[in-house]
Design a protein around this motif. Structure first.
Motif, PDB file in Angstrom:
ATOM      1  N   LEU A  40       0.831  -1.202   0.000  1.00 16.90           N
ATOM      2  CA  LEU A  40       0.000   0.000   0.000  1.00 16.90           C
ATOM      3  C   LEU A  40       0.868   1.255   0.000  1.00 16.90           C
ATOM      4  N   ALA A  41       1.926   1.259   0.786  1.00 15.89           N
ATOM      5  CA  ALA A  41       2.827   2.413   0.819  1.00 15.89           C
ATOM      6  C   ALA A  41       3.423   2.672  -0.558  1.00 15.89           C
ATOM      7  N   LEU A  42       3.843   1.623  -1.244  1.00 13.76           N
ATOM      8  CA  LEU A  42       4.430   1.785  -2.568  1.00 13.76           C
ATOM      9  C   LEU A  42       3.383   2.215  -3.587  1.00 13.76           C
ATOM     10  N   ALA A  43       2.173   1.711  -3.457  1.00  7.50           N
ATOM     11  CA  ALA A  43       1.091   2.144  -4.348  1.00  7.50           C
ATOM     12  C   ALA A  43       0.769   3.619  -4.120  1.00  7.50           C
ATOM     13  N   MET A  44       0.866   4.059  -2.875  1.00  8.01           N
ATOM     14  CA  MET A  44       0.645   5.478  -2.573  1.00  8.01           C
ATOM     15  C   MET A  44       1.732   6.333  -3.219  1.00  8.01           C
ATOM     16  N   LEU A  45       2.975   5.862  -3.189  1.00  9.43           N
ATOM     17  CA  LEU A  45       4.056   6.584  -3.855  1.00  9.43           C
ATOM     18  C   LEU A  45       3.776   6.709  -5.349  1.00  9.43           C
ATOM     19  N   LEU A  46       3.367   5.614  -5.943  1.00  7.66           N
ATOM     20  CA  LEU A  46       3.085   5.614  -7.376  1.00  7.66           C
ATOM     21  C   LEU A  46       1.925   6.566  -7.702  1.00  7.66           C
ATOM     22  N   GLY A  47       0.859   6.483  -6.946  1.00 10.83           N
ATOM     23  CA  GLY A  47      -0.269   7.386  -7.171  1.00 10.83           C
ATOM     24  C   GLY A  47       0.119   8.844  -6.977  1.00 10.83           C
ATOM     25  N   GLY A  48       0.923   9.100  -5.959  1.00 13.93           N
ATOM     26  CA  GLY A  48       1.369  10.463  -5.703  1.00 13.93           C
ATOM     27  C   GLY A  48       2.219  11.008  -6.835  1.00 13.93           C
ATOM     28  N   PRO A  76      -0.517  19.423  -5.130  1.00 15.47           N
ATOM     29  CA  PRO A  76      -0.473  19.288  -3.666  1.00 15.47           C
ATOM     30  C   PRO A  76      -1.004  17.939  -3.165  1.00 15.47           C
ATOM     31  N   PHE A  77      -2.024  17.410  -3.826  1.00 16.74           N
ATOM     32  CA  PHE A  77      -2.560  16.106  -3.425  1.00 16.74           C
ATOM     33  C   PHE A  77      -1.540  15.006  -3.722  1.00 16.74           C
ATOM     34  N   GLY A  78      -0.873  15.119  -4.870  1.00 14.37           N
ATOM     35  CA  GLY A  78       0.167  14.153  -5.193  1.00 14.37           C
ATOM     36  C   GLY A  78       1.320  14.213  -4.208  1.00 14.37           C
ATOM     37  N   GLY A  79       1.712  15.421  -3.844  1.00 12.60           N
ATOM     38  CA  GLY A  79       2.779  15.578  -2.857  1.00 12.60           C
ATOM     39  C   GLY A  79       2.393  15.002  -1.510  1.00 12.60           C
ATOM     40  N   ALA A  80       1.165  15.269  -1.089  1.00 18.72           N
ATOM     41  CA  ALA A  80       0.689  14.727   0.190  1.00 18.72           C
ATOM     42  C   ALA A  80       0.625  13.205   0.147  1.00 18.72           C
ATOM     43  N   LEU A  81       0.232  12.657  -0.993  1.00 16.14           N
ATOM     44  CA  LEU A  81       0.169  11.200  -1.131  1.00 16.14           C
ATOM     45  C   LEU A  81       1.575  10.592  -1.092  1.00 16.14           C
ATOM     46  N   MET A  82       2.541  11.263  -1.711  1.00 13.77           N
ATOM     47  CA  MET A  82       3.919  10.763  -1.646  1.00 13.77           C
ATOM     48  C   MET A  82       4.453  10.820  -0.210  1.00 13.77           C
TER      49      MET A  82
END
Length: 124
Positions: free
Chosen positions: A74-82, A104-110
């Motif tokens: 999940l953490a890696l998927a969040m990085l990819l989505g971000g 900003p949403f991508g940055g927050a997701l990363m």
């Protein structure tokens, strides 16, 4: 199990690592485009997108095989989505003339993905 007998978890790790490598390759191409073909005013945004895409592509490639739990995936998927949201938003500014509203949403997701990854690694 998939059709080759590998557990789904292993397949997800392979996909994330492969996507990370593709992301890094695209980042190199984007950097070359920014330096050799883009308008001077577009270069900073394109280079920033390339740097983030390359760094996170390398991280996905290196970290995906190490993921042992769903939290790690999940953490890696969040990085990819971000990365997609952040870099995609910067590209949309240059290509489509849109405002970088998703950056900003991508940055927050990363950031969240990295924090979740740290938590997962501390678990053992």
């Amino acid at each position: 199990m998939n059709s080759h007998g590998a557990p789904a978890f292993v397949v997800y790790r392979r996909y994330l690592a492969a996507i990370g490598s593709l992301l890094a390759a695209l980042a190199v191409a984007l950097s070359a485009y920014a330096m050799h073909a883009a308008a001077p005013e577009a270069q900073p945004r394109l280079l920033q997108a390339a740097v983030f895409a390359f760094a996170h592509g390398m991280a996905l490639t290196a970290l995906a095989p190490l993921a042992q739990r769903p939290t790690g995936l999940l953490a890696l998927a969040m990085l990819l989505g971000g990365v997609f949201l952040f870099c995609g938003s910067l590209l949309a500014v240059v290509v489509l003339g849109l405002a970088p509203t998703l950056a900003p949403f991508g940055g927050a997701l990363m950031i969240s993905g990295w924090l979740l990854h740290a938590y997962d690694r501390l678990r053992g």
